[in-house]
Design an enzyme around this catalytic site. Structure first.
Site, short mmCIF file in Angstrom:
data_model
loop_
_atom_site.label_atom_id
_atom_site.label_comp_id
_atom_site.label_asym_id
_atom_site.label_seq_id
_atom_site.Cartn_x
_atom_site.Cartn_y
_atom_site.Cartn_z
N HIS A 18 -4.31 -0.40 -1.06
CA HIS A 18 -3.25 1.00 -1.03
C HIS A 18 -1.83 1.01 0.22
CE1 HIS A 18 -7.22 3.15 -1.82
NE2 HIS A 18 -6.57 3.51 -3.06
N CYS A 55 -9.84 6.10 5.34
CA CYS A 55 -10.47 6.41 3.80
C CYS A 55 -11.46 7.33 4.18
CB CYS A 55 -10.89 5.15 3.39
SG CYS A 55 -9.67 3.77 3.88
C1 CIR Z 1 -11.67 1.31 -4.12
O1 CIR Z 1 -11.58 -0.27 -3.60
O2 CIR Z 1 -11.45 2.24 -4.40
C2 CIR Z 1 -12.68 1.61 -2.56
N1 CIR Z 1 -12.98 0.43 -2.52
C3 CIR Z 1 -12.26 1.61 -1.17
C4 CIR Z 1 -10.76 2.85 -1.31
C5 CIR Z 1 -10.84 2.71 0.20
N2 CIR Z 1 -9.95 3.68 0.40
C6 CIR Z 1 -8.79 3.84 1.10
O3 CIR Z 1 -8.39 2.81 1.32
N3 CIR Z 1 -8.06 4.96 0.91
#
Ligand code: CIR
Length: 261
Positions: free
Chosen positions: A167, A254
Site C-alpha cells: 500500500h 492498518c
Molecule cells: C492484506 O494483504 O490485505 C493484509 N494481509 C494486510 C493488510 C494491511 N493493511 C494495511 O496496510 N492497511
C-alpha cells in the site's frame, strides 16, 4: 485526546481473527503466525492508543475473515463523511459491513462501487490533500470515485505511483505536521514536495508505516535505526512490538480507523 471543538479522538479496531494465518500476502513469504502473541500485540496496540487519549471502539471479532484486524482498509473517514471502500482483495470485501454500521453513528456514509476498488491503506491524508497509491488494491475507478465524493467538501485527491510494497502507507506516512517518513525505493518523495521528508534507514524498508496521534508517533520496535532518525528530528516516539501482525503484511496504521467524534 481532545481536538478542535473539544471533540474526542475515536479509534475503531477489531480483534485479531483466529483465521489470521490464512491472510492475504503479496510481497512477503508466509511464516507461522503465533496467534496468542498476535492477540497480545494487538491488545497492547489498543492500550497504547488509549494511553494517547483515544477512545477505542472495538468491532466484533470476525472469525472467518483472516485479515479483518486490518480495519484501516475498509474505510476513509474525513470530518464530513465516511467512505466505505471496496477492498481490492475479494476475500476482504465482507469486512466492510460491520464497519459501515459502526461509522454510521458518527458520519454520513458513502460507498466505493464496483468496478472501483480502494484500500484505506493506500490513502494518506495530510490536511485537505489525500494522496492515493495506485496499487493492485486501488484502481483508477476507485480513486476517481473517492475524488468525486470528497471534492465537494474541499479535498483534493492525487494518485501516486507505488512499487514494491502493498500500500501507499507501507511506503510513506505523516510523522509531524509538515513532515513525512518515506521509503524512497517504493514511492517518489517528490510527490510530497510541500513537506519535509525523512527517509527510512535503508536496512529497514518496512519502517515507514507509523501512526501519528497528537504529538506522539507510534512506531514498530523492530526498526531502531529509523527510530533514531526520527528522534534526531525531535519527534516523541512510542514503540510497539508488531512482529506477528507484520507477518500478515500489516503494520501500525492498518489496525485502526481514526476519527474525531
Ligand atoms: C492484506 O494483504 O490485505 C493484509 N494481509 C494486510 C493488510 C494491511 N493493511 C494495511 O496496510 N492497511
Amino acid at each position: 485526546m481532545r481536538g478542535r471543538e473539544d471533540r474526542m479522538t475515536i479509534a475503531i479496531t477489531r480483534p485479531v481473527s483466529p483465521a489470521i494465518s490464512r491472510c492475504e500476502l503479496t510481497h512477503i513469504g508466509r511464516e507461522a503466525i503465533e496467534l496468542a502473541r498476535a492477540i497480545e500485540q494487538h491488545e497492547a496496540y489498543e492500550r497504547c492508543l488509549e494511553a494517547l487519549g483515544c477512545r477505542v471502539v472495538r468491532l466484533p471479532v470476525e472469525p472467518e475473515l483472516p485479515d479483518s484486524v486490518f480495519v484501516e482498509d475498509t474505510a476513509v473517514v474525513v470530518d464530513e463523511l465516511a467512505v466505505m471502500t471496496r477492498p481490492g482483495a475479494a476475500s476482504r470485501r465482507p469486512e466492510t459491513a460491520s464497519m459501515a454500521r459502526a461509522l454510521a453513528a458518527y458520519r454520513p456514509v458513502a460507498t466505493i462501487e464496483a468496478p472501483g476498488t480502494l484500500d484505506g491503506g493506500d490513502v494518506l491524508r495530510i490536511g485537505r490533500r489525500l494522496f492515493v497509491g495506485r496499487t493492485p488494491r486501488s484502481n483508477p475507478d476507485g480513486i476517481a470515485r473517492l475524488r468525486a465524493l470528497l471534492a465537494p467538501h474541499g479535498y483534493t485527491v492525487e494518485a501516486v505511483p507505488v512499487t514494491g510494497c502493498l500500500h501507499l502507507k507501507s511506503a510513506v506516512t505523516q510523522v509531524a505536521p509538515q513532515t513525512v517518513l518515506v521509503n524512497p525505493s517504493w514511492v517518489d518523495p517528490a510527490a510530497f514536495a510541500l513537506h519535509g521528508v525523512i527517509e527510512v534507514d535503508p536496512s529497514e524498508p518496512h519502517a515507514a508505516n507509523t501512526l501519528l496521534l497528537g504529538d506522539t508517533l507510534v512506531v514498530a520496535a523492530a526498526y531502531p535505526r529509523t527510530a533514531g532518525r526520527l528522534e534526531a528530528a525531535g519527534l516523541r516516539l512510542a514503540r510497539l512490538e508488531m512482529s506477528e501482525l507484520a507477518k500478515a503484511e500489516g503494520a501500525l496504521t492498518c489496525c485502526s480507523v481514526i476519527l474525531t467524534g
